[in-house]
Design an enzyme around this catalytic site. Structure first.
Site, PDB file in Angstrom:
ATOM      1  N   HIS A   1       0.819  -1.126   0.022  1.00 47.65           N
ATOM      2  CA  HIS A   1       0.084  -0.087   0.132  1.00 47.65           C
ATOM      3  C   HIS A   1       0.819   1.338   0.132  1.00 47.65           C
ATOM      4  O   HIS A   1       0.363   2.437  -0.348  1.00 47.65           O
ATOM      5  CB  HIS A   1      -0.920   0.100   1.115  1.00 47.65           C
TER       6      HIS A   1
ATOM      7  N   SER B   1       4.397   2.663   8.017  1.00 48.13           N
ATOM      8  CA  SER B   1       4.112   1.429   7.315  1.00 48.13           C
ATOM      9  C   SER B   1       5.275   0.991   6.549  1.00 48.13           C
ATOM     10  O   SER B   1       6.022   2.035   5.757  1.00 48.13           O
ATOM     11  CB  SER B   1       3.012   1.768   6.206  1.00 48.13           C
TER      12      SER B   1
ATOM     13  N   ASP C   1       0.212  -7.604   1.589  1.00 51.17           N
ATOM     14  CA  ASP C   1       0.670  -6.229   1.673  1.00 51.17           C
ATOM     15  C   ASP C   1       1.942  -5.946   1.823  1.00 51.17           C
ATOM     16  O   ASP C   1       2.526  -5.196   2.592  1.00 51.17           O
ATOM     17  CB  ASP C   1      -0.026  -5.589   2.683  1.00 51.17           C
TER      18      ASP C   1
END
Length: 496
Positions: A195, A342, A230
């Protein structure tokens, strides 16, 4: 009274701050042999009768989530061993697993921790005099040690792991985002989240730059993405990189101290600490597969759930949301993780990376970019899973995920009217599937996969998808109230 020296007044200079202490390097001579506990699994639907991207009825470990299969050809099982070297570290012994109660699956409120679009970038720029996004973190970010006599384990871990964490900036079609990454090797491979490099699933061919801890800005290329986990790998061409020491996430205990390192809100080199809150948590996040046939697309809609536990039967999640969701088995921590963390490192007190920060839970959400920040519930992909996926992406451009071939529903205690679930009840076994070959039948209640507790359909999906195609796992289940166990050789979810 000032002393006279040659007729001029001189004040003594302040003492120079001591140099940072030396800690063991991030690279060692032992190859990590962490158990390969994670693989891809398709998002199961309740009662797993939804239609995934393939058009086939959904199964507890059926086809991968939309966009999960990268490329047109499947790949074989992961090779034994590891391509990344890490020093032999001291890790706490594995403790007995605590019994898992309740739904075990968080949906809706799991916000991807990467900064998507420009919403948070605007807020970060407001803190700086210079509004240039690329220049926000232009200063070298190192761990400052002013007092060597008071260095603690968090400081030591941050000094060791900090040089292996980079800040990532992604731009496409006028949108920008900031995330973090972990240097894997001297060849320039960097592990991050899908992402991050797809701007939350809106960009297929973005421009990517990274800034290292010593201030260098480097152009990066995307080696491959794996939307089911992810995870993604990018690559830079540079010398003198500091690869991270990779730890064994399979040896973590609840209560262990962990440190998150990354660039929350674009603030490079940020260090936060906390503990492992729980292990084997299953969460649901929206798939960030890059759009096909175009460079960008509209941002995915916020499902508006905010933070809450989902009913174990998944009834609060409509089918359209389920089709675009992925289920992850993660480490839960209270170390502060915010947008921009992230892809960054979650490390132990030995400075070894034991997780890749991936998501946060938010107590409230508004329009895009207005989600609340850290509330003490963050999530990281276990390193044992992330390492296997990264190795396959570097080798083949994509990663494989296991397939069991059963349709399941939540199982509740027979003598209870509560919504607590105790496993995944097999509703249907796909003919010719690995599940049928292993002897699983309708009515069986799966309770664990290779020691990972299974409390509902989603946790079974996450546990199976963590395994590579062709991987062998032990499935524990009950049949007629009697505990049983069977070894299963999994199929390839990309072929279903």
């Amino acid at each position: 009274m000032t002393e006279q020296h040659g007729g001029a007044d001189e004040r003594p200079l302040p003492p120079r701050p001591p140099a940072p202490p030396s800690f063991p390097g991030a690279q060692g001579g032992q190859t990590s042999n962490a158990p390969q506990s994670g693989e891809r699994v398709n998002p199961p639907t309740e009662p797993l009768q939804g239609t995934p991207a393939s058009g086939r009825p959904g199964t507890g470990n059926g086809p991968a989530a939309p966009g999960s299969a990268h490329g047109s050809s499947p790949y074989g099982a992961a090779h034994p061993g590891t391509a990344f070297q890490a020093p032999a570290g001291t890790a706490p012994a594995r403790g007995s697993r605590a019994k898992k109660f309740g739904a075990g699956t968080l949906v809706g409120g799991m916000l991807l921790a990467g900064l998507l679009g420009g919403g948070v970038a605007v807020g970060a720029n407001a803190l700086m005099d210079d509004g240039d996004t690329a220049a926000r973190a232009s200063q070298p970010q190192t761990v400052v040690v002013n007092n060597e006599d008071s260095v603690n384990s968090v400081t030591a871990a941050a000094v060791k792991a900090g040089p292996s964490v980079v800040t990532i900036e992604v731009a496409a079609s006028g949108s920008t985002g900031t995330g973090s990454g972990i240097i894997l090797d001297n060849d320039g491979h960097i592990l991050t989240n899908t992402h991050v490099v797809t701007l939350g699933g809106t960009a297929a061919n973005p421009d990517v730059e990274v800034q290292t801890s010593d201030g260098r800005v480097l152009t990066a290329t995307v080696v491959g993405t794996d939307p089911v986990s992810d995870l993604a790998v990018i690559k830079v061409d540079a010398d003198d990189l500091t690869p991270a020491a990779l730890g064994d996430s399979g040896k973590l205990n609840v209560g262990d101290t962990v440190i998150a390192i990354g660039a929350p809100l674009g603030l490079s080199g940020t260090v936060t600490d906390g503990i492992v809150s729980t292990l084997n948590r299953t969460i649901s996040v929206q798939s960030s597969a890059a759009p096909e046939g175009s460079d960008s697309s509209d941002a995915p809609e916020d499902n508006g759930f905010g933070f809450r536990f989902a009913p174990p039967d998944g009834s609060s999640q409509d089918q359209s949301t389920a089709e675009s969701s992925i289920f992850l088995n993660v480490i839960q921590t209270d170390a502060a993780i915010n947008h921009g963390n992230s892809g960054g490192a979650l490390v132990n007190t030995d400075g070894e990376v034991i997780g890749v920060n991936v998501a946060i839970a938010s107590a409230a959400s508004g329009s895009a970019g207005e989600d609340s920040g850290n509330i003490g519930v963050g999530f990281a992909v276990p390193m044992s899973y992330a390492e296997r996926v990264a190795e396959e992406i570097i080798k083949d451009g994509s990663a494989t995920h296991g397939y069991l071939g059963v349709s399941v529903t939540p199982a509740t205690a027979s003598d209870s009217s509560s919504t607590f679930t105790v496993g995944a009840k097999v509703a249907e076994v796909v003919p010719g599937s690995p599940g049928e070959k292993a002897g699983l039948r309708a009515g069986d209640v799966v309770t664990s996969v290779d020691g990972i507790p299974v409390t509902d359909a989603q946790s079974l999906t996450a546990a199976i998808r963590m395994q590579p195609a062709g991987g062998k796992v032990t499935v524990d289940y009950t049949r007629g109230g009697k505990a049983e166990s069977v070894d299963v050789t999994l199929g390839d979810s990309a072929k279903q």
